[in-house]
Design an enzyme around this catalytic site. Sequence first.
Site, PDB file in Angstrom:
ATOM      1  N   HIS A 147       0.708 -67.191 -20.596  1.00  0.00           N
ATOM      2  CA  HIS A 147       0.739 -67.514 -19.169  1.00  0.00           C
ATOM      3  C   HIS A 147       2.038 -66.901 -18.627  1.00  0.00           C
ATOM      4  O   HIS A 147       3.029 -66.828 -19.343  1.00  0.00           O
ATOM      5  CB  HIS A 147       0.765 -69.037 -19.058  1.00  0.00           C
ATOM      6  CG  HIS A 147       0.640 -69.582 -17.669  1.00  0.00           C
ATOM      7  ND1 HIS A 147       1.685 -69.579 -16.779  1.00  0.00           N
ATOM      8  CD2 HIS A 147      -0.403 -70.172 -17.021  1.00  0.00           C
ATOM      9  CE1 HIS A 147       1.299 -70.145 -15.644  1.00  0.00           C
ATOM     10  NE2 HIS A 147       0.037 -70.508 -15.765  1.00  0.00           N
ATOM     11  N   ASP A 226       4.656 -73.044 -25.967  1.00  0.00           N
ATOM     12  CA  ASP A 226       4.061 -73.456 -24.705  1.00  0.00           C
ATOM     13  C   ASP A 226       2.873 -74.364 -25.051  1.00  0.00           C
ATOM     14  O   ASP A 226       1.824 -73.882 -25.470  1.00  0.00           O
ATOM     15  CB  ASP A 226       3.617 -72.220 -23.923  1.00  0.00           C
ATOM     16  CG  ASP A 226       2.930 -72.595 -22.609  1.00  0.00           C
ATOM     17  OD1 ASP A 226       2.662 -73.797 -22.397  1.00  0.00           O
ATOM     18  OD2 ASP A 226       2.665 -71.688 -21.811  1.00  0.00           O
ATOM     19  N   GLN A 229      -1.483 -76.397 -22.781  1.00  0.00           N
ATOM     20  CA  GLN A 229      -2.930 -76.558 -22.925  1.00  0.00           C
ATOM     21  C   GLN A 229      -3.296 -77.230 -24.238  1.00  0.00           C
ATOM     22  O   GLN A 229      -4.473 -77.401 -24.530  1.00  0.00           O
ATOM     23  CB  GLN A 229      -3.637 -75.196 -22.826  1.00  0.00           C
ATOM     24  CG  GLN A 229      -3.457 -74.492 -21.489  1.00  0.00           C
ATOM     25  CD  GLN A 229      -4.234 -75.168 -20.357  1.00  0.00           C
ATOM     26  OE1 GLN A 229      -5.112 -76.009 -20.571  1.00  0.00           O
ATOM     27  NE2 GLN A 229      -3.912 -74.813 -19.117  1.00  0.00           N
ATOM     28  N   LYS A 252      -1.389 -81.750 -16.129  1.00  0.00           N
ATOM     29  CA  LYS A 252      -2.548 -81.285 -16.894  1.00  0.00           C
ATOM     30  C   LYS A 252      -3.022 -82.330 -17.894  1.00  0.00           C
ATOM     31  O   LYS A 252      -3.963 -82.116 -18.644  1.00  0.00           O
ATOM     32  CB  LYS A 252      -2.207 -79.989 -17.629  1.00  0.00           C
ATOM     33  CG  LYS A 252      -1.929 -78.808 -16.699  1.00  0.00           C
ATOM     34  CD  LYS A 252      -1.699 -77.548 -17.499  1.00  0.00           C
ATOM     35  CE  LYS A 252      -1.004 -76.479 -16.687  1.00  0.00           C
ATOM     36  NZ  LYS A 252      -1.893 -75.805 -15.741  1.00  0.00           N
ATOM     37  N   CYS A 392      -2.970 -66.620 -13.979  1.00  0.00           N
ATOM     38  CA  CYS A 392      -1.564 -66.413 -14.341  1.00  0.00           C
ATOM     39  C   CYS A 392      -1.421 -65.784 -15.725  1.00  0.00           C
ATOM     40  O   CYS A 392      -0.475 -66.073 -16.462  1.00  0.00           O
ATOM     41  CB  CYS A 392      -0.761 -67.704 -14.286  1.00  0.00           C
ATOM     42  SG  CYS A 392      -0.779 -68.495 -12.686  1.00  0.00           S
TER      43      CYS A 392
HETATM   44  C1  LIG Z   1      -0.590 -72.148 -20.981  1.00  0.00           C
HETATM   45  C2  LIG Z   1       0.159 -72.526 -19.743  1.00  0.00           C
HETATM   46  N1  LIG Z   1       1.485 -72.372 -19.707  1.00  0.00           N
HETATM   47  C3  LIG Z   1       2.224 -72.721 -18.636  1.00  0.00           C
HETATM   48  C4  LIG Z   1       1.627 -73.231 -17.519  1.00  0.00           C
HETATM   49  C5  LIG Z   1       2.506 -73.578 -16.350  1.00  0.00           C
HETATM   50  O1  LIG Z   1       2.421 -74.912 -16.022  1.00  0.00           O
HETATM   51  P1  LIG Z   1       3.077 -75.427 -14.671  1.00  0.00           P
HETATM   52  O2  LIG Z   1       2.511 -74.567 -13.595  1.00  0.00           O
HETATM   53  O3  LIG Z   1       2.652 -76.841 -14.573  1.00  0.00           O
HETATM   54  O4  LIG Z   1       4.541 -75.267 -14.808  1.00  0.00           O
HETATM   55  C6  LIG Z   1       0.239 -73.396 -17.494  1.00  0.00           C
HETATM   56  C7  LIG Z   1      -0.477 -73.935 -16.335  1.00  0.00           C
HETATM   57  O5  LIG Z   1      -0.625 -73.410 -15.280  1.00  0.00           O
HETATM   58  C8  LIG Z   1      -0.509 -73.031 -18.629  1.00  0.00           C
HETATM   59  O6  LIG Z   1      -1.828 -73.167 -18.665  1.00  0.00           O
END
Ligand SMILES: Cc1ncc(COP(=O)(O)O)c(C=O)c1O
Lengths: 440, 157
Positions: A147, A226, A229, A252, A392
């Site tokens: 991401h 990270d 998910q 999430k 993203c």
């Molecule tokens: C794998 C992953 N990493 C990072 C993020 C970033 O999360 P956030 O936008 O809540 O900071 C997301 C979600 O959008 C994600 O799915």
Amino acid sequence: MTALAPVTGATLDVEKIRADFPILSRTVRDGKPLIYLDSGATSQRPRQVLDAERTFLETSNAAVHRGAHALSEEATDAYESARSRIAAFIGADPGIETSEIVFTKNATEALNLVAYSMSNATFSDDPAAQRFRVGPGDEVVVTEMEHHANLVPWQEFCRRTGATLRWFSVTSDGRLDLDSAEARSVINERTKVVAFTHQSNVLGTVNPVGTLVERAKAVGAYTVLDACQSVPHAPVDVRALDVDFAAFSGHKMLGPSGIGVLYGRRALLEALPPFLTGGSMIELVRMEGSTYAAPPARFEAGVPMTSQAVGLGAAVDYLSEIGMENVHAHENVLTAAALEGLQAIDGVTIIGPRTTEARGGAVSFEIDGVHPHDASQVLDDSGIAVRVGHHCAWPLHRAFGVQSSIRASFHVYNTLDEVAALLDGVRRVQDFFARDGVVL
Amino acid sequence: MKLETMYQEIILDHYRNPHGHGLRDPFDAEVHHVNPTCGDEVTLRVHLDGSGPDAKVVDVSYDAMGCSISQAATSVLNDLVVGRTVGESFDVLAEYQKMVQGRGKVEPDEDVLDDAVAFAGVAAYPARVKCALLGWFAFKDAVAQADDNAPELEEHQ
Ligand SMILES: Cc1ncc(COP(=O)(O)O)c(C=O)c1O
């Protein structure tokens, strides 16, 4: 969670669970029942979470760790209790004085915190911080399936420090290429940080954390996971995974937005310089300079989010009561049904692994001849909420030679009927855009 | 049904058979616009004759990747502005922008908008407004780059 076998047979009383989520009973687009298949972007919140926030705000709201009045003490207790339960939820130290949990705005901020704090080591005169120094000649490793939140901060980190960014690429079946000749040298004696996603938000792929941690440790590199998910969808134990840092977002995992979590090994947090500075994170302040509080306070500058922390505490209580094994098993059934059903439709291509092996419940796909944006408009007209775009993860889409995709993603409140509705919806998309017998 | 209101046959026709598609020479400016939320892209060139509001739009050529709304909108753009003056083109754009951003509360002026009136249904779907404007904003930008004396476009928000 890396090696969980596919599970058959749902184990949850989903109707009972759904009753906890007020939003799921609403209708959209002229009276169609909402079919919410976008929990990968953000999940819905049960009454228990909403009630916890409201009760906190109606009885105990105050600035935490400031002042000595009754409300301030109650608020601080509620905040620290949430921290402790969240720690236990992911296998971190639940102790207040020894906490390994830092509250942030979201996972994005948590990942930036690690990257900025590490590069701040370059300017720190604290001998303990020197272990994080990174400079020209050093390397940072990420993956092509990250991401943007776990990619762009490391690009910027490399720009600031002069280090070089390297990455593992993705195979056509949606797995990390860890074993080709080139992949073998991606992590090497120059590597200082290995940052990677536990579960891809596009492909659903669950990465082999053990293999990556082992290679990183062999060369003395820090690991940053990270877990955005993975933590919401399956049992995750950061100690068992043996990572140095992990990040995830409250919104999430059935919790509030505006709160995220950084896990860091206690010894590392103690050596790490701060990222944001100001009130609440100091030990001693003089005009000439300041010293900093012990973690986690060192990384929580300013008055923090309080009702959100309390809400996230309620969310992990809610998930724990269901049991993360059960959440995972339930989503596995939905994912299997979606994968099978979508592959049975002509003109639909799955992006990512086609079975549930080492795979979670984000199912991305393309429909031949129909732009994802147009597809989602027709699905939306049937009340079905999916995500479209590059989610993203633009480099990942580029690797698959597509501009964007459609993603259905699940949580504990989704049902097999909703998966069936998605499949019907996809057929309706095909019919709609094949009007006049012309497939666009 | 609302969905058919947005996907007018005329929009789908333009999508299937875009008018003026492809990048051509000569041109005075080329721009590349991206919709960062979905990754849709357009590369667009303008060829002008003259300067200021009375300059003539001799050609708008483009290469676009995107959804039916963004593709069709760029095709209609080509129909409506080629052969007109920059001033007239910007009048159409201003009216078009007012309509698609109007949340369905703006009565479109069909005399000005011509085929572009078909995009009125987009206004009901705020998430798609950017798709409808991608090519048009690229055009505005390209004109500004091609001609220092290009008129300012009235902003309607
Ligand atoms: C794998 C992953 N990493 C990072 C993020 C970033 O999360 P956030 O936008 O809540 O900071 C997301 C979600 O959008 C994600 O799915």
